[in-house]
Design a protein around this motif. Structure first.
Motif, PDB file in Angstrom:
ATOM      1  N   ALA A   1       0.832  -1.199   0.000  1.00 53.82           N
ATOM      2  CA  ALA A   1       0.000   0.000   0.000  1.00 53.82           C
ATOM      3  C   ALA A   1       0.868   1.250   0.000  1.00 53.82           C
ATOM      4  O   ALA A   1       2.033   1.220   0.410  1.00 53.82           O
ATOM      5  N   LYS A   2       0.253   2.323  -0.450  1.00 55.78           N
ATOM      6  CA  LYS A   2       0.866   3.645  -0.402  1.00 55.78           C
ATOM      7  C   LYS A   2       0.006   4.489   0.522  1.00 55.78           C
ATOM      8  O   LYS A   2      -1.210   4.595   0.332  1.00 55.78           O
ATOM      9  N   ILE A   3       0.635   5.076   1.539  1.00 57.35           N
ATOM     10  CA  ILE A   3      -0.069   5.895   2.514  1.00 57.35           C
ATOM     11  C   ILE A   3       0.365   7.344   2.315  1.00 57.35           C
ATOM     12  O   ILE A   3       1.566   7.637   2.291  1.00 57.35           O
ATOM     13  N   VAL A   4      -0.617   8.227   2.170  1.00 52.99           N
ATOM     14  CA  VAL A   4      -0.337   9.650   2.035  1.00 52.99           C
ATOM     15  C   VAL A   4      -0.909  10.356   3.254  1.00 52.99           C
ATOM     16  O   VAL A   4      -2.117  10.318   3.495  1.00 52.99           O
ATOM     17  N   LYS A   5      -0.025  10.994   4.027  1.00 52.74           N
ATOM     18  CA  LYS A   5      -0.429  11.735   5.224  1.00 52.74           C
ATOM     19  C   LYS A   5      -0.968  13.106   4.793  1.00 52.74           C
ATOM     20  O   LYS A   5      -0.761  13.544   3.660  1.00 52.74           O
ATOM     21  N   THR A   6      -1.634  13.793   5.710  1.00 51.41           N
ATOM     22  CA  THR A   6      -2.226  15.089   5.360  1.00 51.41           C
ATOM     23  C   THR A   6      -1.182  16.135   4.993  1.00 51.41           C
ATOM     24  O   THR A   6      -1.479  17.065   4.264  1.00 51.41           O
ATOM     25  N   ASP A   7       0.054  15.970   5.474  1.00 44.07           N
ATOM     26  CA  ASP A   7       1.105  16.924   5.119  1.00 44.07           C
ATOM     27  C   ASP A   7       1.724  16.610   3.756  1.00 44.07           C
ATOM     28  O   ASP A   7       2.657  17.277   3.323  1.00 44.07           O
ATOM     29  N   GLY A   8       1.204  15.565   3.089  1.00 44.92           N
ATOM     30  CA  GLY A   8       1.700  15.194   1.769  1.00 44.92           C
ATOM     31  C   GLY A   8       2.804  14.147   1.794  1.00 44.92           C
ATOM     32  O   GLY A   8       3.218  13.657   0.744  1.00 44.92           O
ATOM     33  N   SER A   9       3.302  13.804   2.971  1.00 46.35           N
ATOM     34  CA  SER A   9       4.364  12.799   3.048  1.00 46.35           C
ATOM     35  C   SER A   9       3.812  11.429   2.667  1.00 46.35           C
ATOM     36  O   SER A   9       2.642  11.127   2.890  1.00 46.35           O
ATOM     37  N   VAL A  10       4.687  10.622   2.080  1.00 43.32           N
ATOM     38  CA  VAL A  10       4.307   9.307   1.571  1.00 43.32           C
ATOM     39  C   VAL A  10       5.046   8.219   2.339  1.00 43.32           C
ATOM     40  O   VAL A  10       6.251   8.340   2.608  1.00 43.32           O
ATOM     41  N   ILE A  11       4.324   7.178   2.686  1.00 42.51           N
ATOM     42  CA  ILE A  11       4.886   5.993   3.327  1.00 42.51           C
ATOM     43  C   ILE A  11       4.430   4.793   2.510  1.00 42.51           C
ATOM     44  O   ILE A  11       3.263   4.711   2.128  1.00 42.51           O
ATOM     45  N   TYR A  12       5.355   3.894   2.233  1.00 43.66           N
ATOM     46  CA  TYR A  12       4.998   2.643   1.574  1.00 43.66           C
ATOM     47  C   TYR A  12       4.928   1.557   2.637  1.00 43.66           C
ATOM     48  O   TYR A  12       5.737   1.526   3.567  1.00 43.66           O
ATOM     49  N   GLU A  13       3.962   0.656   2.467  1.00 45.56           N
ATOM     50  CA  GLU A  13       3.767  -0.434   3.411  1.00 45.56           C
ATOM     51  C   GLU A  13       3.843  -1.754   2.658  1.00 45.56           C
ATOM     52  O   GLU A  13       3.198  -1.913   1.630  1.00 45.56           O
ATOM     53  N   ALA A  14       4.642  -2.666   3.184  1.00 50.53           N
ATOM     54  CA  ALA A  14       4.737  -4.014   2.616  1.00 50.53           C
ATOM     55  C   ALA A  14       4.396  -4.988   3.735  1.00 50.53           C
ATOM     56  O   ALA A  14       5.119  -5.083   4.730  1.00 50.53           O
ATOM     57  N   GLU A  15       3.278  -5.708   3.576  1.00 48.63           N
ATOM     58  CA  GLU A  15       2.869  -6.664   4.596  1.00 48.63           C
ATOM     59  C   GLU A  15       3.559  -7.995   4.346  1.00 48.63           C
ATOM     60  O   GLU A  15       3.476  -8.552   3.255  1.00 48.63           O
ATOM     61  N   VAL A  16       4.242  -8.464   5.375  1.00 45.65           N
ATOM     62  CA  VAL A  16       4.895  -9.765   5.347  1.00 45.65           C
ATOM     63  C   VAL A  16       4.393 -10.578   6.539  1.00 45.65           C
ATOM     64  O   VAL A  16       3.626 -10.067   7.363  1.00 45.65           O
ATOM     65  N   LYS A  17       4.836 -11.821   6.640  1.00 46.72           N
ATOM     66  CA  LYS A  17       4.343 -12.704   7.704  1.00 46.72           C
ATOM     67  C   LYS A  17       4.538 -12.116   9.106  1.00 46.72           C
ATOM     68  O   LYS A  17       3.665 -12.213   9.958  1.00 46.72           O
ATOM     69  N   SER A  18       5.662 -11.458   9.338  1.00 47.45           N
ATOM     70  CA  SER A  18       5.978 -10.949  10.676  1.00 47.45           C
ATOM     71  C   SER A  18       5.347  -9.593  10.996  1.00 47.45           C
ATOM     72  O   SER A  18       5.425  -9.132  12.130  1.00 47.45           O
ATOM     73  N   GLY A  19       4.719  -8.925  10.022  1.00 46.28           N
ATOM     74  CA  GLY A  19       4.086  -7.627  10.276  1.00 46.28           C
ATOM     75  C   GLY A  19       4.121  -6.730   9.055  1.00 46.28           C
ATOM     76  O   GLY A  19       4.254  -7.196   7.926  1.00 46.28           O
ATOM     77  N   ASP A  20       4.010  -5.437   9.308  1.00 46.64           N
ATOM     78  CA  ASP A  20       4.025  -4.444   8.224  1.00 46.64           C
ATOM     79  C   ASP A  20       5.364  -3.716   8.217  1.00 46.64           C
ATOM     80  O   ASP A  20       5.752  -3.094   9.218  1.00 46.64           O
ATOM     81  N   LEU A  21       6.060  -3.787   7.093  1.00 49.58           N
ATOM     82  CA  LEU A  21       7.298  -3.054   6.914  1.00 49.58           C
ATOM     83  C   LEU A  21       6.948  -1.688   6.342  1.00 49.58           C
ATOM     84  O   LEU A  21       6.228  -1.598   5.347  1.00 49.58           O
ATOM     85  N   LEU A  22       7.446  -0.626   6.973  1.00 46.54           N
ATOM     86  CA  LEU A  22       7.161   0.730   6.504  1.00 46.54           C
ATOM     87  C   LEU A  22       8.423   1.355   5.932  1.00 46.54           C
ATOM     88  O   LEU A  22       9.518   1.213   6.494  1.00 46.54           O
ATOM     89  N   PHE A  23       8.248   2.064   4.812  1.00 46.92           N
ATOM     90  CA  PHE A  23       9.351   2.686   4.089  1.00 46.92           C
ATOM     91  C   PHE A  23       8.986   4.135   3.785  1.00 46.92           C
ATOM     92  O   PHE A  23       7.808   4.457   3.584  1.00 46.92           O
ATOM     93  N   ASP A  24       9.988   5.001   3.698  1.00 44.96           N
ATOM     94  CA  ASP A  24       9.711   6.401   3.353  1.00 44.96           C
ATOM     95  C   ASP A  24       9.455   6.537   1.854  1.00 44.96           C
ATOM     96  O   ASP A  24       9.468   5.546   1.108  1.00 44.96           O
ATOM     97  N   HIS A  25       9.237   7.762   1.401  1.00 49.50           N
ATOM     98  CA  HIS A  25       8.887   8.017  -0.003  1.00 49.50           C
ATOM     99  C   HIS A  25       9.979   7.594  -0.981  1.00 49.50           C
ATOM    100  O   HIS A  25       9.709   7.372  -2.157  1.00 49.50           O
ATOM    101  N   ASN A  26      11.224   7.477  -0.495  1.00 41.30           N
ATOM    102  CA  ASN A  26      12.320   7.026  -1.348  1.00 41.30           C
ATOM    103  C   ASN A  26      12.531   5.519  -1.292  1.00 41.30           C
ATOM    104  O   ASN A  26      13.428   4.997  -1.939  1.00 41.30           O
ATOM    105  N   GLY A  27      11.713   4.833  -0.474  1.00 41.17           N
ATOM    106  CA  GLY A  27      11.852   3.388  -0.353  1.00 41.17           C
ATOM    107  C   GLY A  27      12.859   2.959   0.693  1.00 41.17           C
ATOM    108  O   GLY A  27      13.272   1.801   0.719  1.00 41.17           O
ATOM    109  N   ASN A  28      13.258   3.888   1.575  1.00 37.83           N
ATOM    110  CA  ASN A  28      14.196   3.553   2.645  1.00 37.83           C
ATOM    111  C   ASN A  28      13.429   2.975   3.837  1.00 37.83           C
ATOM    112  O   ASN A  28      12.429   3.556   4.277  1.00 37.83           O
ATOM    113  N   PHE A  29      13.913   1.847   4.370  1.00 38.35           N
ATOM    114  CA  PHE A  29      13.261   1.182   5.486  1.00 38.35           C
ATOM    115  C   PHE A  29      13.160   2.119   6.687  1.00 38.35           C
ATOM    116  O   PHE A  29      14.109   2.796   7.047  1.00 38.35           O
ATOM    117  N   GLN A  30      11.972   2.124   7.333  1.00 35.40           N
ATOM    118  CA  GLN A  30      11.743   2.925   8.538  1.00 35.40           C
ATOM    119  C   GLN A  30      11.556   2.042   9.769  1.00 35.40           C
ATOM    120  O   GLN A  30      12.230   2.217  10.752  1.00 35.40           O
TER     121      GLN A  30
END
Length: 146
Positions: free
Chosen positions: A110-139
Motif C-alpha cells: 500500500a501507499k499511505i499519504v499523510k495530510t502533510d503530503g508525506s508518503v509511506i509505503y507499506e509491505a505486509e509480510v508474515k511478521s508484520g508491516d514493513l514501513l518505508f519512506d517516499h524514497n523506499g528507505n526502510f523505517q
C-alpha cells in the motif's frame, strides 16, 4: 412496596442508558463532521464501509479500481489515505530490501499519504508491516497485537 420497585426500575433504566452510551462510543454512529468531510474529499464514492479505529474513523472504499481507505479524527480532519498497490508497483528498492533481509513473501502492499503530503509505503509480510519512506528507505516493522 412500590417505592423499591420504582427505585429499581429507575436504576435499571440508568444502567441501560449507560450501556447504550458505551456501545455508541465503541462503534456507534460516525460523526456528521466525519461523514461531511469524507463526502467533500471523495464525492465520487457512493459505497463506503466505516470502522471505528480507536478514536478515529476509517472509511473503506474502492477508488479507481483500487481498495482505498481514509482515516479521519472525530472532528472530520483527514489524517491519511491508504491505497492498495500491486506488489510490482512498490519501488524496486523495497522489493530488494525485503528479499535481502529474508522477510519472506510480500502479501500486500500500500501507499499511505499523510495530510502533510508525506508518503509511506507499506509491505505486509508474515511478521508484520514493513514501513518505508517516499524514497523506499526502510523505517520500521510494525507488529499488530491482537
Amino acid at each position: 412496596m412500590k417505592k423499591p420497585i420504582v427505585i429499581m426500575s429507575f436504576v435499571l433504566a440508568l444502567g441501560a442508558g449507560t450501556i447504550t452510551a458505551q456501545q455508541m462510543n465503541k462503534g456507534g454512529e460516525v460523526p456528521v463532521a466525519v461523514k461531511n468531510a469524507f463526502k467533500k474529499d471523495f464525492p465520487q464514492v457512493k459505497k463506503v464501509k466505516w470502522d471505528d479505529e480507536h478514536g478515529t474513523y476509517e472509511a473503506e472504499f474502492k477508488l479507481n479500481g483500487k481498495e482505498t481507505s481514509a482515516t479521519y479524527n472525530p472532528k472530520g480532519m483527514k489524517e491519511e489515505t491508504e491505497t492498495s498497490l500491486k506488489i510490482s508497483e512498490l519501488p524496486k528498492n523495497i522489493i530488494s530490501y525485503v528479499a535481502a533481509k529474508k522477510y519472506g513473501k510480500i502479501k500486500e502492499a500500500a501507499k499511505i499519504v499523510k495530510t502533510d503530503g508525506s508518503v509511506i509505503y507499506e509491505a505486509e509480510v508474515k511478521s508484520g508491516d514493513l514501513l518505508f519512506d517516499h524514497n523506499g528507505n526502510f523505517q520500521k516493522l510494525v507488529v499488530e497485537k491482537d
